[in-house]
Design an enzyme around this catalytic site. Structure first.
Site, PDB file in Angstrom:
ATOM      1  N   ASN A 235      10.622  -7.261 -12.063  1.00 18.41           N
ATOM      2  CA  ASN A 235      11.533  -6.136 -11.840  1.00 18.41           C
ATOM      3  C   ASN A 235      12.962  -6.628 -12.011  1.00 18.41           C
ATOM      4  O   ASN A 235      13.253  -7.815 -11.858  1.00 18.41           O
ATOM      5  CB  ASN A 235      11.340  -5.614 -10.406  1.00 18.41           C
ATOM      6  CG  ASN A 235      12.250  -4.438 -10.093  1.00 18.41           C
ATOM      7  OD1 ASN A 235      12.413  -3.528 -10.912  1.00 18.41           O
ATOM      8  ND2 ASN A 235      12.853  -4.445  -8.909  1.00 18.41           N
TER       9      ASN A 235
ATOM     10  N   ILE B 287       7.768   2.682  -5.173  1.00 17.74           N
ATOM     11  CA  ILE B 287       7.377   1.386  -4.596  1.00 17.74           C
ATOM     12  C   ILE B 287       5.982   1.068  -5.132  1.00 17.74           C
ATOM     13  O   ILE B 287       5.092   1.926  -5.130  1.00 17.74           O
ATOM     14  CB  ILE B 287       7.326   1.470  -3.053  1.00 17.74           C
ATOM     15  CG1 ILE B 287       8.679   1.882  -2.485  1.00 17.74           C
ATOM     16  CG2 ILE B 287       6.820   0.139  -2.473  1.00 17.74           C
ATOM     17  CD1 ILE B 287       9.651   0.771  -2.235  1.00 17.74           C
TER      18      ILE B 287
ATOM     19  N   HIS C 299      16.913  -5.905 -10.591  1.00 18.47           N
ATOM     20  CA  HIS C 299      17.644  -5.247  -9.512  1.00 18.47           C
ATOM     21  C   HIS C 299      19.143  -5.458  -9.709  1.00 18.47           C
ATOM     22  O   HIS C 299      19.583  -6.587  -9.985  1.00 18.47           O
ATOM     23  CB  HIS C 299      17.198  -5.816  -8.156  1.00 18.47           C
ATOM     24  CG  HIS C 299      17.883  -5.141  -7.017  1.00 18.47           C
ATOM     25  ND1 HIS C 299      17.541  -3.869  -6.602  1.00 18.47           N
ATOM     26  CD2 HIS C 299      18.915  -5.536  -6.230  1.00 18.47           C
ATOM     27  CE1 HIS C 299      18.333  -3.513  -5.604  1.00 18.47           C
ATOM     28  NE2 HIS C 299      19.171  -4.499  -5.364  1.00 18.47           N
TER      29      HIS C 299
ATOM     30  N   GLN D  40      25.111  -7.061 -17.942  1.00 15.03           N
ATOM     31  CA  GLN D  40      24.408  -8.310 -17.611  1.00 15.03           C
ATOM     32  C   GLN D  40      22.899  -8.073 -17.516  1.00 15.03           C
ATOM     33  O   GLN D  40      22.104  -8.929 -17.891  1.00 15.03           O
ATOM     34  CB  GLN D  40      24.930  -8.906 -16.295  1.00 15.03           C
ATOM     35  CG  GLN D  40      26.360  -9.377 -16.378  1.00 15.03           C
ATOM     36  CD  GLN D  40      26.570 -10.392 -17.501  1.00 15.03           C
ATOM     37  OE1 GLN D  40      25.776 -11.309 -17.681  1.00 15.03           O
ATOM     38  NE2 GLN D  40      27.620 -10.205 -18.281  1.00 15.03           N
ATOM     39  N   GLU D  41      22.505  -6.912 -16.987  1.00 18.65           N
ATOM     40  CA  GLU D  41      21.073  -6.594 -16.893  1.00 18.65           C
ATOM     41  C   GLU D  41      20.437  -6.688 -18.271  1.00 18.65           C
ATOM     42  O   GLU D  41      19.360  -7.250 -18.446  1.00 18.65           O
ATOM     43  CB  GLU D  41      20.866  -5.170 -16.347  1.00 18.65           C
ATOM     44  CG  GLU D  41      21.300  -4.979 -14.910  1.00 18.65           C
ATOM     45  CD  GLU D  41      20.915  -3.613 -14.367  1.00 18.65           C
ATOM     46  OE1 GLU D  41      19.801  -3.135 -14.651  1.00 18.65           O
ATOM     47  OE2 GLU D  41      21.735  -3.007 -13.649  1.00 18.65           O
TER      48      GLU D  41
ATOM     49  N   GLY E 157      16.280   4.567 -19.122  1.00 19.39           N
ATOM     50  CA  GLY E 157      15.652   3.510 -19.911  1.00 19.39           C
ATOM     51  C   GLY E 157      16.580   2.637 -20.728  1.00 19.39           C
ATOM     52  O   GLY E 157      16.203   2.163 -21.802  1.00 19.39           O
ATOM     53  N   SER E 158      17.792   2.371 -20.224  1.00 12.62           N
ATOM     54  CA  SER E 158      18.660   1.478 -21.000  1.00 12.62           C
ATOM     55  C   SER E 158      18.134   0.038 -20.978  1.00 12.62           C
ATOM     56  O   SER E 158      18.267  -0.696 -21.958  1.00 12.62           O
ATOM     57  CB  SER E 158      20.112   1.545 -20.506  1.00 12.62           C
ATOM     58  OG  SER E 158      20.265   0.898 -19.273  1.00 12.62           O
ATOM     59  N   ASN E 159      17.535  -0.375 -19.869  1.00 18.17           N
ATOM     60  CA  ASN E 159      16.905  -1.709 -19.852  1.00 18.17           C
ATOM     61  C   ASN E 159      15.702  -1.748 -20.785  1.00 18.17           C
ATOM     62  O   ASN E 159      15.472  -2.742 -21.473  1.00 18.17           O
ATOM     63  CB  ASN E 159      16.503  -2.103 -18.437  1.00 18.17           C
ATOM     64  CG  ASN E 159      17.674  -2.671 -17.665  1.00 18.17           C
ATOM     65  OD1 ASN E 159      18.109  -3.785 -17.909  1.00 18.17           O
ATOM     66  ND2 ASN E 159      18.221  -1.874 -16.751  1.00 18.17           N
TER      67      ASN E 159
ATOM     68  N   MET F 189      11.119   4.134 -10.225  1.00 23.04           N
ATOM     69  CA  MET F 189      11.603   4.527  -8.901  1.00 23.04           C
ATOM     70  C   MET F 189      10.509   4.741  -7.852  1.00 23.04           C
ATOM     71  O   MET F 189      10.699   5.509  -6.919  1.00 23.04           O
ATOM     72  CB  MET F 189      12.448   5.816  -9.032  1.00 23.04           C
ATOM     73  CG  MET F 189      13.626   5.692  -9.962  1.00 23.04           C
ATOM     74  SD  MET F 189      14.769   4.371  -9.455  1.00 23.04           S
ATOM     75  CE  MET F 189      15.579   5.214  -8.101  1.00 23.04           C
TER      76      MET F 189
END
Ligand code: GRF
Length: 200
Positions: free
Chosen positions: A107, A92, A109, A173-174, A12-14, A90
């Site tokens: 999302n 679909i 990526h 960058q994310e 969960g860093s994002n 993780m």
């Protein structure tokens, strides 16, 4: 202000970057619920530390994908979520979740799509030998990392990069790009036209 629901499966860093940007007033949004399919996901602790509802919906305890996703939809609706952010989720996404949040699910990526979709985008880029890789934030559709692209950022690949060193620079960058995309959505500045996303 819009309400965000974040779906995670791991560290969960994002999620943390999204929470911090929201708390700093950068995204015109707040995170109202975090849902993890994995009960052990560290991101759940991050949510709790910020007083955000942290809900486990373990896919393994449901008879099928539709029932599982209906439960997610129920929780997202309970919290009046306007935008669903997948952040290291993780699974679909299936038709139930998609149909309820069409055009309202994004999302991130770790590669410049359409190159290197699926798992381990950074390693795929490294193995292929590209000189530039990066980050993509996109709307979610029925494919795997195929939806209309909102924002991208490039990251140079260095000759001596390992998967770890490259992933670390991509991740930096994310953490910048995801909040920017959320802000654009919250401000009503994103318009999907076929495969393209216009930024108004
Ligand atoms: C990130 O690299 C993201 O791009 C990918 O999964 C990873 C999740 O990392 N979809 P974290 O859980 O946000 O730290």
């Amino acid at each position: 202000m819009i309400n965000l629901g974040v779906l995670i499966s791991g560290r969960g860093s994002n999620l943390q970057a999204i929470i911090d940007a929201a708390e700093g007033g950068e995204t015109h949004s707040h995170v109202v619920v975090v849902i993890s399919n994995d009960p052990g996901a560290y991101g759940l602790e991050r949510a709790k530390k910020h007083g955000i509802a942290a809900v486990v919906i373990d896919n393994r305890t449901f008879p099928d994908k539709n029932t599982y996703e209906l439960e997610i939809v129920k929780v997202l609706r309970q919290h009046k979520v306007d935008l669903v952010c997948l952040a290291g989720y993780m699974r679909i996404v299936g038709k139930v979740l998609l149909s309820h949040f069409a055009g309202k699910m994004i999302n991130i990526h770790p590669a410049l799509l359409p190159s290197f979709p699926g798992l381990h985008g950074q390693k795929q880029a490294l193995d292929y030998g590209v000189k530039l890789t990066g980050v993509t934030v996109h709307f979610v559709d029925e494919g795997c990392d195929t939806g209309p692209i909102i924002l991208q950022a490039a990251v140079p690949v260095k000759d001596d990069d390992s998967e770890e060193s490259l992933s670390a620079r991509v991740l930096e960058q994310e953490h910048k790009l995801y909040p920017q995309a959320i802000r654009l959505f919250a401000e009503g500045k994103l318009k999907i036209e076929g495969r393209k996303v216009k930024i108004l």
